[in-house]
Design a protein around this motif. Structure first.
Motif, PDB file in Angstrom:
ATOM      1  N   VAL A  28      72.453  10.741  43.484  1.00 58.29           N
ATOM      2  CA  VAL A  28      72.689   9.353  43.904  1.00 58.29           C
ATOM      3  C   VAL A  28      71.515   8.494  43.436  1.00 58.29           C
ATOM      4  O   VAL A  28      70.354   8.768  43.769  1.00 58.29           O
ATOM      5  CB  VAL A  28      72.856   9.258  45.436  1.00 58.29           C
TER       6      VAL A  28
ATOM      7  N   LEU B  94      82.196   9.811  49.043  1.00 61.66           N
ATOM      8  CA  LEU B  94      80.973  10.278  49.706  1.00 61.66           C
ATOM      9  C   LEU B  94      81.184  10.422  51.206  1.00 61.66           C
ATOM     10  O   LEU B  94      80.666  11.345  51.837  1.00 61.66           O
ATOM     11  CB  LEU B  94      79.822   9.312  49.438  1.00 61.66           C
TER      12      LEU B  94
ATOM     13  N   ILE C  21      75.251  16.547  44.847  1.00 62.18           N
ATOM     14  CA  ILE C  21      75.749  15.167  44.774  1.00 62.18           C
ATOM     15  C   ILE C  21      74.710  14.190  45.321  1.00 62.18           C
ATOM     16  O   ILE C  21      74.434  13.138  44.717  1.00 62.18           O
ATOM     17  CB  ILE C  21      77.077  15.030  45.545  1.00 62.18           C
TER      18      ILE C  21
ATOM     19  N   GLN D 211      80.639  10.434  43.804  1.00 65.24           N
ATOM     20  CA  GLN D 211      79.660   9.478  44.336  1.00 65.24           C
ATOM     21  C   GLN D 211      80.263   8.135  44.739  1.00 65.24           C
ATOM     22  O   GLN D 211      79.567   7.285  45.305  1.00 65.24           O
ATOM     23  CB  GLN D 211      78.554   9.239  43.301  1.00 65.24           C
TER      24      GLN D 211
ATOM     25  N   GLN E 128      70.464   7.416  49.290  1.00 69.56           N
ATOM     26  CA  GLN E 128      70.215   8.855  49.200  1.00 69.56           C
ATOM     27  C   GLN E 128      69.507   9.356  50.462  1.00 69.56           C
ATOM     28  O   GLN E 128      69.875  10.394  51.031  1.00 69.56           O
ATOM     29  CB  GLN E 128      69.365   9.144  47.963  1.00 69.56           C
TER      30      GLN E 128
ATOM     31  N   CYS F  30      82.290  19.175  42.518  1.00 75.12           N
ATOM     32  CA  CYS F  30      81.015  18.448  42.591  1.00 75.12           C
ATOM     33  C   CYS F  30      80.179  18.655  41.327  1.00 75.12           C
ATOM     34  O   CYS F  30      79.476  17.743  40.882  1.00 75.12           O
ATOM     35  CB  CYS F  30      80.230  18.888  43.824  1.00 75.12           C
TER      36      CYS F  30
ATOM     37  N   PRO G  40      80.402  14.644  39.245  1.00 78.24           N
ATOM     38  CA  PRO G  40      79.513  13.999  40.225  1.00 78.24           C
ATOM     39  C   PRO G  40      79.716  12.494  40.312  1.00 78.24           C
ATOM     40  O   PRO G  40      79.626  11.914  41.397  1.00 78.24           O
ATOM     41  CB  PRO G  40      78.110  14.353  39.703  1.00 78.24           C
TER      42      PRO G  40
END
Length: 486
Positions: free
Chosen positions: A418, A384, A414, A379, A424, A371, A375
């Protein structure tokens, strides 16, 4: 000489003399080798007759003959004359043939002491030196129930590497100063002679770094590596780094994984795979410093194969293999996660093993590293989803608090990166919802009633609620910090 021959005719006489000699090795050594301590100051012609006289002394021959009989243990104690013994090493190697554990163990210790006491003589690459290294390689590979014999040779190989490096540097320095091509030729000769030895040593060490067959077939839930193997591997770490530097990281990795790893229709023993993964993790810093990324398709082949295994198979030694693979993923996460296609199988693999007590710490660390290093890859929508499933299952898995904290931190990092604020918020609510569900137990009448009837149930509920509160606080704290600095 006549007295020695008389004693050899009587077993009791042999024992008496050998027991006497075990308390006099220093005095004997002084008698034989007092001038050899300063051998480097003597001329070649002077040193050679001294060695010849010592190694042909009837008393030394008497002790060597004792190696062949029931007085082996006493003879090993007496043989404390390493520089002289180098010239008797062929006999020692011959004794290894068809020898039992006790004999091989004693000779391995003796030959290691010979090499440590006279490393400069070894690096000269005489025929005796090559016989010694070959004999010690066979000791490393000797099959036994523990790792004592192989472990007893580790210090020899350390001393050998130090002398080898020093020899190469001396030859190179002399060549630079004087442009003496002979010195450069000497350097090349030493390298040509010993590089095959180091290559063979990799094979021998990886072979002996494996678990035994009993451990590899063990399916108990709390299986871990034997203490003897853990001790041996710990002693190997520095040695593996030395070999990797000397052979070059690319060559070392190729040596480990020559021919690839098993596919669905090609079988390689799990214990061999696990030992190779251990060796790769041990030298990871050297490989990363070199900056030459190797072909990770072999590692991802394993990751993909393990990620689709049913959870029912994750027990016993297979958990140890999963853990070693997770250590590799963690060590090389920056390079492995460069390829977006690796994201999904990596997360599936980590999600599949993180709940197992033996694996949980390694898997939590690997998830955190992935992570941090990739990232953007994590994502992606499908990735996710897997990451959120990991977060939602934390209450069921009951990980150690430090491991759970790493997982929460990795997921929150993470979520904090976003870009879509609506997404998010949705993901953050989803992550916290499992914790809220646990907290609702505090006001659930049915749960309260059952808790009063069963103290064990009450204890489990309180533990679950405590962890839920802790997770909620951790997510909130990390996310607040991220929002402050992003």
């Amino acid at each position: 000489m006549f007295a020695l021959q008389s004693l050899q005719a009587h077993d009791e006489g042999n024992v008496v003399l050998l027991e006497l000699l075990t308390v006099l090795p220093e005095e004997i050594s002084d008698t034989f080798l007092i001038s050899l301590v300063f051998a480097r100051r003597l001329s070649v012609l002077d040193v050679s007759p001294r060695f010849h006289r010592a190694r042909s002394h009837p008393l030394l021959n008497y002790v060597f003959n004792a190696l062949q009989g029931t007085t082996f243990d006493l003879a090993i104690e007496v043989l404390d004359l390493p520089q002289v013994l180098l010239y008797k090493v062929q006999l020692l190697k011959d004794t290894l043939l068809n020898a039992d554990f006790k004999v091989v163990s004693g000779l391995a210790c003796l030959m290691s002491e010979i090499g440590q006491a006279a490393p400069c003589l070894i690096v000269e690459a005489s025929s005796e030196a090559l016989i010694l290294t070959d004999a010690l390689l066979s000791c490393v590979s000797f099959p036994s129930e523990d790792w004592e014999i192989a472990d007893s040779t580790v210090q020899f190989w350390h001393s050998f590497f130090l002398s080898y490096y020093a020899s190469l540097q001396t030859c190179f320095a002399t060549y630079i100063i004087s442009l003496d091509e002979n010195r450069q030729n000497d350097r090349n000769r030493v390298k040509d002679i010993f590089l095959p030895v180091f290559s063979a040593l990799v094979d021998a060490l990886v072979l002996r770094a494996q678990v035994d067959e009993f451990t590899s077939s063990d399916e108990s839930s709390w299986l871990d590596l034997p203490d003897g193997l853990l001790h041996f591997r710990n002693n190997l770490l520095e040695l593996l780094v030395d070999i990797c530097q000397l052979l070059h990281p690319t060559t070392f990795v190729s040596k480990l994984f020559f021919g690839g790893l098993p596919s669905s229709n090609i079988s390689m023993p799990l214990r061999e795979i696990e030992a190779k993964l251990f060796a790769l993790t041990a030298v990871s810093e050297i490989i990363l410093q070199g900056g030459e990324a190797f072909d990770f398709s072999l590692i991802m082949q394993l990751v993909s194969a393990f990620s689709v295994r049913p959870s029912s198979e994750l027990k016993g030694f297979r958990c140890v293999v999963y853990r070693s693979l997770a250590d590799v993923v963690s060590s090389f996460s920056r390079w492995i996660s460069v390829f977006p296609s690796n994201g999904r199988p990596l997360l599936l693999f980590l999600a599949g093993g993180i709940s197992e007590p033996i694996c949980s710490h390694a898997f939590a660390s690997a998830l955190c590293k992935i992570c941090e290093d990739a990232p953007a890859v994590i994502q992606e929508a499908s990735n996710l989803d897997i990451l959120m499933r990991i977060g939602e299952c934390l209450d069921q898995w009951n990980l150690a608090l430090e491991d759970e904290e790493e997982v929460i931190s990795a997921i929150t990092v993470i979520l904090g990166s976003v870009a879509n604020k609506e997404l998010q918020h949705k993901l953050l609510t989803q992550l916290l919802s499992s914790s809220y569900g646990v907290l609702s137990k505090l006001v659930d009448d049915d749960v309260e009633s059952s808790s009063k009837q069963s103290p064990a149930t009450c204890t489990r509920m309180l533990s679950s609620v405590t962890r839920g509160l802790y997770r909620s606080a951790s997510v909130t704290a990390v996310f607040t910090i991220l929002l402050k600095y992003l």
